[in-house]
Design a protein around this motif. Sequence first.
Motif, PDB file in Angstrom:
ATOM      1  N   GLN A  97       0.819  -1.210   0.000  1.00 10.74           N
ATOM      2  CA  GLN A  97       0.000   0.000   0.000  1.00 10.74           C
ATOM      3  C   GLN A  97       0.860   1.271   0.000  1.00 10.74           C
ATOM      4  N   ASP A  98       1.815   1.323   0.923  1.00  8.53           N
ATOM      5  CA  ASP A  98       2.688   2.483   1.027  1.00  8.53           C
ATOM      6  C   ASP A  98       4.108   2.009   0.731  1.00  8.53           C
ATOM      7  N   PRO A  99       4.519   2.096  -0.545  1.00  5.31           N
ATOM      8  CA  PRO A  99       5.716   1.382  -0.978  1.00  5.31           C
ATOM      9  C   PRO A  99       7.009   1.794  -0.264  1.00  5.31           C
ATOM     10  N   PHE A 100       7.116   3.035   0.180  1.00  2.00           N
ATOM     11  CA  PHE A 100       8.376   3.456   0.786  1.00  2.00           C
ATOM     12  C   PHE A 100       8.281   3.614   2.302  1.00  2.00           C
ATOM     13  N   ALA A 101       7.221   3.057   2.892  1.00  2.00           N
ATOM     14  CA  ALA A 101       7.018   3.200   4.333  1.00  2.00           C
ATOM     15  C   ALA A 101       8.185   2.631   5.143  1.00  2.00           C
ATOM     16  N   SER A 102       8.714   1.500   4.692  1.00  2.00           N
ATOM     17  CA  SER A 102       9.779   0.853   5.461  1.00  2.00           C
ATOM     18  C   SER A 102      11.149   1.223   4.891  1.00  2.00           C
ATOM     19  N   TYR A 103      11.174   2.299   4.141  1.00  2.00           N
ATOM     20  CA  TYR A 103      12.365   2.658   3.380  1.00  2.00           C
ATOM     21  C   TYR A 103      12.984   3.904   4.000  1.00  2.00           C
ATOM     22  N   ASN A 104      14.304   3.941   4.103  1.00  2.00           N
ATOM     23  CA  ASN A 104      14.981   5.099   4.678  1.00  2.00           C
ATOM     24  C   ASN A 104      14.715   6.356   3.829  1.00  2.00           C
ATOM     25  N   PRO A 105      14.131   7.404   4.442  1.00  2.00           N
ATOM     26  CA  PRO A 105      13.765   8.591   3.647  1.00  2.00           C
ATOM     27  C   PRO A 105      14.970   9.359   3.092  1.00  2.00           C
ATOM     28  N   PHE A 106      16.170   9.021   3.590  1.00  2.00           N
ATOM     29  CA  PHE A 106      17.366   9.722   3.086  1.00  2.00           C
ATOM     30  C   PHE A 106      18.039   8.990   1.935  1.00  2.00           C
ATOM     31  N   TYR A 107      17.495   7.843   1.555  1.00  2.00           N
ATOM     32  CA  TYR A 107      18.029   7.151   0.386  1.00  2.00           C
ATOM     33  C   TYR A 107      17.295   7.633  -0.854  1.00  2.00           C
ATOM     34  N   LEU A 175       5.897 -14.348  -9.678  1.00  2.00           N
ATOM     35  CA  LEU A 175       4.749 -14.112  -8.806  1.00  2.00           C
ATOM     36  C   LEU A 175       4.803 -12.691  -8.234  1.00  2.00           C
ATOM     37  N   ILE A 176       3.673 -11.993  -8.302  1.00  2.00           N
ATOM     38  CA  ILE A 176       3.590 -10.638  -7.745  1.00  2.00           C
ATOM     39  C   ILE A 176       2.473 -10.621  -6.707  1.00  2.00           C
ATOM     40  N   ILE A 177       2.800 -10.153  -5.502  1.00  2.00           N
ATOM     41  CA  ILE A 177       1.812 -10.055  -4.441  1.00  2.00           C
ATOM     42  C   ILE A 177       1.553  -8.572  -4.209  1.00  2.00           C
ATOM     43  N   ALA A 178       0.377  -8.107  -4.560  1.00  2.00           N
ATOM     44  CA  ALA A 178       0.056  -6.685  -4.434  1.00  2.00           C
ATOM     45  C   ALA A 178      -1.023  -6.522  -3.356  1.00  2.00           C
ATOM     46  N   ILE A 194      -3.331   0.660 -12.105  1.00  2.00           N
ATOM     47  CA  ILE A 194      -4.002  -0.643 -12.254  1.00  2.00           C
ATOM     48  C   ILE A 194      -3.677  -1.269 -13.614  1.00  2.00           C
ATOM     49  N   LYS A 195      -3.644  -0.436 -14.631  1.00  2.00           N
ATOM     50  CA  LYS A 195      -3.335  -0.944 -15.975  1.00  2.00           C
ATOM     51  C   LYS A 195      -1.932  -1.554 -16.051  1.00  2.00           C
ATOM     52  N   LEU A 196      -1.032  -1.064 -15.184  1.00  2.00           N
ATOM     53  CA  LEU A 196       0.328  -1.615 -15.188  1.00  2.00           C
ATOM     54  C   LEU A 196       0.353  -3.077 -14.733  1.00  2.00           C
ATOM     55  N   PHE A 197      -0.579  -3.435 -13.858  1.00  2.00           N
ATOM     56  CA  PHE A 197      -0.656  -4.841 -13.440  1.00  2.00           C
ATOM     57  C   PHE A 197      -1.138  -5.715 -14.601  1.00  2.00           C
ATOM     58  N   SER A 207       2.097 -14.420 -12.405  1.00  2.00           N
ATOM     59  CA  SER A 207       0.921 -14.762 -11.595  1.00  2.00           C
ATOM     60  C   SER A 207       0.758 -13.616 -10.615  1.00  2.00           C
ATOM     61  N   ILE A 208      -0.424 -13.030 -10.545  1.00  2.00           N
ATOM     62  CA  ILE A 208      -0.595 -11.854  -9.690  1.00  2.00           C
ATOM     63  C   ILE A 208      -1.702 -12.081  -8.663  1.00  2.00           C
ATOM     64  N   LEU A 209      -1.339 -11.909  -7.376  1.00  2.00           N
ATOM     65  CA  LEU A 209      -2.350 -11.912  -6.318  1.00  2.00           C
ATOM     66  C   LEU A 209      -2.641 -10.456  -5.986  1.00  2.00           C
ATOM     67  N   PHE A 210      -3.870 -10.041  -6.240  1.00  2.00           N
ATOM     68  CA  PHE A 210      -4.249  -8.645  -6.069  1.00  2.00           C
ATOM     69  C   PHE A 210      -5.185  -8.559  -4.868  1.00  2.00           C
ATOM     70  N   ILE A 211      -4.688  -7.981  -3.780  1.00  2.00           N
ATOM     71  CA  ILE A 211      -5.469  -7.924  -2.547  1.00  2.00           C
ATOM     72  C   ILE A 211      -6.154  -6.573  -2.424  1.00  2.00           C
ATOM     73  N   THR A 212      -7.453  -6.595  -2.178  1.00  2.00           N
ATOM     74  CA  THR A 212      -8.184  -5.339  -2.054  1.00  2.00           C
ATOM     75  C   THR A 212      -9.441  -5.519  -1.189  1.00  2.00           C
ATOM     76  N   HIS A 213      -9.869  -4.437  -0.565  1.00  2.00           N
ATOM     77  CA  HIS A 213     -11.150  -4.495   0.150  1.00  2.00           C
ATOM     78  C   HIS A 213     -12.268  -4.035  -0.784  1.00  2.00           C
ATOM     79  N   ASP A 214     -11.882  -3.664  -2.009  1.00  2.00           N
ATOM     80  CA  ASP A 214     -12.790  -2.996  -2.927  1.00  2.00           C
ATOM     81  C   ASP A 214     -13.287  -3.952  -4.012  1.00  2.00           C
ATOM     82  N   MET A 215     -14.504  -4.405  -3.881  1.00  2.00           N
ATOM     83  CA  MET A 215     -15.076  -5.377  -4.816  1.00  2.00           C
ATOM     84  C   MET A 215     -15.136  -4.823  -6.244  1.00  2.00           C
ATOM     85  N   GLY A 216     -15.364  -3.525  -6.354  1.00  2.00           N
ATOM     86  CA  GLY A 216     -15.451  -2.916  -7.683  1.00  2.00           C
ATOM     87  C   GLY A 216     -14.130  -3.019  -8.433  1.00  2.00           C
TER      88      GLY A 216
END
Length: 269
Positions: A97-107, A175-178, A194-197, A207-216
């Motif tokens: 969800q937040d790709p750089f959350a666990s990433y050092n902000p100074f890199y 395999l991609i886990i999103a 979304i189109k990039l997936f 093979s892509i596992l796409f996790i979402t709470h959004d049925m639409g």
Amino acid sequence: MKGLEIKNLTKVYETGFIIKRYIKAVNNVSFRINPGEIVSLVGESGSGKTTIAKIILRLLNPTSGNILVDGIDIWAKENQNPKFAKEFGKKVHAVFQDPFASYNPFYPIERTLWQALELLGIDKKDPRAKDLMYEALENVGLKPDVVFGKYPHQLSGGEKQRVMIARCWLLKPSLIIADEPVSMIDASSRGGVIKLFEKLKEEQKASILFITHDMGLAYYISDRVLIMHKGDIVEEGNPEEIVANPQHWYTKNLISSIPTLYRKLEDIS
Ligand SMILES: Nc1ncnc2c1ncn2[C@@H]1O[C@H](COP(=O)(O)OP(=O)(O)O)[C@@H](O)[C@H]1O
Ligand SMILES: [Mg+2]
């Protein structure tokens, strides 16, 4: 066999020191994802989706069950070593969800691309490195000067997510886990990401596992949908069938909450 296979996966969390509490987050779940297939895991918050993602990514161990990636049992004892972990890192890619959350902000942002090249055994000073990075960025619709020399806070949510997806054009994971990959991106740039997936599915046969709470969203992107409720998969099928003829009461609830706008996502792009 290529792709992802989950067999009878169960996860029980144990919490508390003196008085132990047990939470069964995932209850005997089985499914598979073939190459070139996007499967969505849909359910409200707390249904166990992220727990499944973490177990597939080897971040969290299962209580019982087996996870096979391209036919290999990733939690088997003989595969718990650094050499396997490195091969696994090339084969399986996570988009959070937040790709750089666990990433050092100074890199700088491009460091995430260097690391992907490193996994491939290509040094960042190698003359091929620049071409490969440019090509990867082009595939996700990013201009190199948007990325090079920039830091995470200087990019929009959509741009950061595109950088993460650019790694897939370097590593070509099977395999991609999103996990909720577009929930922190503003609506106007969601469609593009979304189109990039879909492009990864079509051009790399991932093979892509796409996790979402959004049925639409699941309806729009998936070849197959798994409906998850309190640790169980309560319904499974192709999105058109499920939306036209839901069987489980929980699926009916999810469908009744689809905003009509999403059904027209194709027109927005
Ligand atoms: N580290 C943990 N320790 C204890 N319980 C957890 C932990 N992580 C998640 N849970 C619980 O497991 C259940 C499933 O959570 P999660 O997999 O994050 O669901 P989702 O991603 O669908 O929102 C929830 O009840 C949650 O509170
Ligand atoms: Mg989650």
